[in-house]
Scaffold this motif. Structure first.
Motif, PDB file in Angstrom:
ATOM      1  N   ASN A   1      -1.135  25.912  11.547  1.00 42.67           N
ATOM      2  CA  ASN A   1      -2.205  25.687  12.622  1.00 42.67           C
ATOM      3  C   ASN A   1      -1.160  26.371  14.018  1.00 42.67           C
ATOM      4  OD1 ASN A   1      -4.392  25.040  13.669  1.00 42.67           O
ATOM      5  ND2 ASN A   1      -3.990  22.937  13.606  1.00 42.67           N
ATOM      6  N   PRO A   2      -1.445  27.068  14.947  1.00 48.21           N
ATOM      7  CA  PRO A   2      -2.771  27.835  14.774  1.00 48.21           C
ATOM      8  C   PRO A   2      -2.910  28.830  13.849  1.00 48.21           C
ATOM      9  CG  PRO A   2      -1.517  28.600  16.440  1.00 48.21           C
ATOM     10  CD  PRO A   2      -0.537  27.258  15.961  1.00 48.21           C
ATOM     11  N   PHE A   3      -4.067  29.312  13.288  1.00 49.38           N
ATOM     12  CA  PHE A   3      -4.218  30.183  12.390  1.00 49.38           C
ATOM     13  C   PHE A   3      -5.161  31.328  12.840  1.00 49.38           C
ATOM     14  CE2 PHE A   3      -7.832  27.646  11.815  1.00 49.38           C
ATOM     15  CZ  PHE A   3      -8.747  28.422  10.923  1.00 49.38           C
ATOM     16  N   SER A   4      -5.396  32.585  12.255  1.00 50.49           N
ATOM     17  CA  SER A   4      -6.073  33.659  12.538  1.00 50.49           C
ATOM     18  C   SER A   4      -7.222  33.813  11.418  1.00 50.49           C
ATOM     19  CB  SER A   4      -5.543  34.756  13.066  1.00 50.49           C
ATOM     20  OG  SER A   4      -4.343  35.269  11.926  1.00 50.49           O
ATOM     21  N   ASP A   5      -6.538  34.418  10.281  1.00 47.41           N
ATOM     22  CA  ASP A   5      -7.529  34.829   9.010  1.00 47.41           C
ATOM     23  C   ASP A   5      -7.612  34.010   8.145  1.00 47.41           C
ATOM     24  OD1 ASP A   5      -8.047  37.193  10.105  1.00 47.41           O
ATOM     25  OD2 ASP A   5      -6.230  38.282   8.951  1.00 47.41           O
ATOM     26  N   GLU A   6      -6.557  32.915   7.717  1.00 46.44           N
ATOM     27  CA  GLU A   6      -6.912  31.857   6.860  1.00 46.44           C
ATOM     28  C   GLU A   6      -5.804  30.708   7.038  1.00 46.44           C
ATOM     29  OE1 GLU A   6      -4.590  33.133   2.784  1.00 46.44           O
ATOM     30  OE2 GLU A   6      -6.651  33.708   2.829  1.00 46.44           O
ATOM     31  N   THR A   7      -5.984  29.789   6.712  1.00 46.45           N
ATOM     32  CA  THR A   7      -5.242  28.440   6.647  1.00 46.45           C
ATOM     33  C   THR A   7      -5.357  27.610   5.354  1.00 46.45           C
ATOM     34  OG1 THR A   7      -4.360  26.828   7.951  1.00 46.45           O
ATOM     35  CG2 THR A   7      -6.897  26.841   7.990  1.00 46.45           C
ATOM     36  N   THR A   8      -4.248  26.840   4.796  1.00 43.98           N
ATOM     37  CA  THR A   8      -4.325  26.092   3.738  1.00 43.98           C
ATOM     38  C   THR A   8      -4.169  24.819   4.330  1.00 43.98           C
ATOM     39  OG1 THR A   8      -3.565  27.793   2.439  1.00 43.98           O
ATOM     40  CG2 THR A   8      -3.470  25.629   1.576  1.00 43.98           C
ATOM     41  N   LEU A   9      -4.999  23.835   3.769  1.00 43.05           N
ATOM     42  CA  LEU A   9      -4.807  22.304   3.895  1.00 43.05           C
ATOM     43  C   LEU A   9      -4.214  21.747   2.590  1.00 43.05           C
ATOM     44  CD1 LEU A   9      -8.533  21.645   5.410  1.00 43.05           C
ATOM     45  CD2 LEU A   9      -6.335  22.024   6.751  1.00 43.05           C
ATOM     46  N   GLN A  10      -3.144  21.400   2.894  1.00 45.75           N
ATOM     47  CA  GLN A  10      -2.379  20.699   1.623  1.00 45.75           C
ATOM     48  C   GLN A  10      -2.270  19.126   1.608  1.00 45.75           C
ATOM     49  OE1 GLN A  10       1.363  22.315   1.789  1.00 45.75           O
ATOM     50  NE2 GLN A  10       0.664  24.575   1.101  1.00 45.75           N
ATOM     51  N   PHE A  11      -2.691  18.688   0.552  1.00 48.34           N
ATOM     52  CA  PHE A  11      -2.737  17.168   0.390  1.00 48.34           C
ATOM     53  C   PHE A  11      -2.313  16.688  -1.054  1.00 48.34           C
ATOM     54  CE2 PHE A  11      -6.834  19.456   0.096  1.00 48.34           C
ATOM     55  CZ  PHE A  11      -7.080  19.082  -1.039  1.00 48.34           C
ATOM     56  N   HIS A  12      -2.096  15.086  -1.237  1.00 43.87           N
ATOM     57  CA  HIS A  12      -1.735  14.720  -2.364  1.00 43.87           C
ATOM     58  C   HIS A  12      -2.795  13.849  -2.780  1.00 43.87           C
ATOM     59  CE1 HIS A  12       0.593  13.089  -5.747  1.00 43.87           C
ATOM     60  NE2 HIS A  12       0.210  12.043  -5.257  1.00 43.87           N
ATOM     61  N   LEU A  13      -3.216  13.859  -3.972  1.00 51.67           N
ATOM     62  CA  LEU A  13      -4.279  12.953  -4.685  1.00 51.67           C
ATOM     63  C   LEU A  13      -3.832  11.886  -5.829  1.00 51.67           C
ATOM     64  CD1 LEU A  13      -7.205  15.400  -4.941  1.00 51.67           C
ATOM     65  CD2 LEU A  13      -7.170  13.657  -3.019  1.00 51.67           C
ATOM     66  N   ASP A  14      -3.828  10.669  -5.746  1.00 46.75           N
ATOM     67  CA  ASP A  14      -3.570   9.833  -6.565  1.00 46.75           C
ATOM     68  C   ASP A  14      -4.492   9.970  -7.653  1.00 46.75           C
ATOM     69  OD1 ASP A  14      -1.437   8.744  -5.035  1.00 46.75           O
ATOM     70  OD2 ASP A  14      -2.619   7.155  -4.128  1.00 46.75           O
ATOM     71  N   ASP A  15      -5.727  10.232  -7.559  1.00 41.54           N
ATOM     72  CA  ASP A  15      -6.755  10.354  -8.679  1.00 41.54           C
ATOM     73  C   ASP A  15      -7.393  11.741  -8.540  1.00 41.54           C
ATOM     74  OD1 ASP A  15      -6.368   7.692  -9.765  1.00 41.54           O
ATOM     75  OD2 ASP A  15      -7.298   6.896  -7.725  1.00 41.54           O
ATOM     76  N   ALA A  16      -8.041  12.016  -9.692  1.00 40.35           N
ATOM     77  CA  ALA A  16      -8.835  13.088  -9.620  1.00 40.35           C
ATOM     78  C   ALA A  16     -10.219  13.032  -8.615  1.00 40.35           C
ATOM     79  CB  ALA A  16      -9.233  13.874 -10.919  1.00 40.35           C
ATOM     80  N   LEU A  17     -10.658  13.868  -7.715  1.00 38.59           N
ATOM     81  CA  LEU A  17     -11.581  13.488  -6.862  1.00 38.59           C
ATOM     82  C   LEU A  17     -12.565  14.733  -6.589  1.00 38.59           C
ATOM     83  CD1 LEU A  17      -9.936  11.539  -3.938  1.00 38.59           C
ATOM     84  CD2 LEU A  17     -11.581  10.695  -5.620  1.00 38.59           C
ATOM     85  N   MET A  18     -13.854  14.649  -6.368  1.00 31.22           N
ATOM     86  CA  MET A  18     -14.710  15.566  -5.643  1.00 31.22           C
ATOM     87  C   MET A  18     -14.549  15.509  -4.452  1.00 31.22           C
ATOM     88  SD  MET A  18     -16.810  18.034  -6.409  1.00 31.22           S
ATOM     89  CE  MET A  18     -17.433  17.581  -8.168  1.00 31.22           C
ATOM     90  N   LEU A  19     -14.242  16.559  -3.592  1.00 39.14           N
ATOM     91  CA  LEU A  19     -13.937  16.516  -2.109  1.00 39.14           C
ATOM     92  C   LEU A  19     -15.100  17.562  -1.616  1.00 39.14           C
ATOM     93  CD1 LEU A  19      -9.972  16.480  -1.748  1.00 39.14           C
ATOM     94  CD2 LEU A  19     -11.629  14.393  -1.760  1.00 39.14           C
ATOM     95  N   LYS A  20     -15.352  17.096  -0.127  1.00 40.10           N
ATOM     96  CA  LYS A  20     -16.191  17.914   0.412  1.00 40.10           C
ATOM     97  C   LYS A  20     -15.335  18.284   1.673  1.00 40.10           C
ATOM     98  CE  LYS A  20     -20.620  18.239   2.855  1.00 40.10           C
ATOM     99  NZ  LYS A  20     -21.757  17.423   3.209  1.00 40.10           N
ATOM    100  N   ILE A  21     -15.209  19.590   2.150  1.00 36.99           N
ATOM    101  CA  ILE A  21     -14.811  19.867   3.374  1.00 36.99           C
ATOM    102  C   ILE A  21     -15.840  20.598   4.448  1.00 36.99           C
ATOM    103  CG2 ILE A  21     -13.931  22.222   2.737  1.00 36.99           C
ATOM    104  CD1 ILE A  21     -11.686  21.570   4.397  1.00 36.99           C
ATOM    105  N   GLU A  22     -15.610  19.953   5.701  1.00 37.73           N
ATOM    106  CA  GLU A  22     -16.727  20.499   6.720  1.00 37.73           C
ATOM    107  C   GLU A  22     -15.811  21.193   7.674  1.00 37.73           C
ATOM    108  OE1 GLU A  22     -20.432  18.290   7.073  1.00 37.73           O
ATOM    109  OE2 GLU A  22     -18.812  16.600   6.472  1.00 37.73           O
ATOM    110  N   VAL A  23     -15.962  22.266   8.376  1.00 31.89           N
ATOM    111  CA  VAL A  23     -15.343  22.914   9.555  1.00 31.89           C
ATOM    112  C   VAL A  23     -16.323  22.758  10.544  1.00 31.89           C
ATOM    113  CG1 VAL A  23     -14.192  24.925  10.592  1.00 31.89           C
ATOM    114  CG2 VAL A  23     -13.870  24.390   8.328  1.00 31.89           C
ATOM    115  N   ILE A  24     -16.042  21.822  11.752  1.00 26.90           N
ATOM    116  CA  ILE A  24     -17.009  21.575  12.694  1.00 26.90           C
ATOM    117  C   ILE A  24     -16.544  22.024  14.091  1.00 26.90           C
ATOM    118  CG2 ILE A  24     -18.034  19.529  13.769  1.00 26.90           C
ATOM    119  CD1 ILE A  24     -17.279  17.890  11.147  1.00 26.90           C
TER     120      ILE A  24
END
Length: 76
Positions: A1-24
């Motif tokens: 961050n900042p980015f121009s063409d692409e960026t990657t959000l990295q995270f750790h999950l304790d359990d398998a999950l369905m996630l939704k991402i919204e850019v606002i």
């Protein structure tokens, strides 16, 4: 961050999950939305920013269980 063409959000999950991402934008308009399944452990979500406008944006990641995390992004 900042980015121009692409960026990657990295995270750790304790359990398998369905996630939704919204850019606002600052006015609350949803510019991008996608739902994806992730296994537990380290994960990353690469956003293609080519079609996103420049400036301050927010990425909101939420789970079906209701957990929400908001991350500020700066698009150059």
């Amino acid at each position: 961050n900042p980015f121009s063409d692409e960026t990657t959000l990295q995270f750790h999950l304790d359990d398998a999950l369905m996630l939704k991402i919204e850019v606002i934008d600052l006015l609350g308009n949803t510019l991008y939305a996608e739902t994806r399944f992730f296994n537990s452990g380290e994960a990353g979500w690469t956003l293609n920013g080519k079609t996103l406008p420049q400036g301050s944006l927010y990425a909101r990641v939420s789970s079906i269980g209701g957990a929400v995390r908001t991350i500020k992004l700066i698009k150059e």
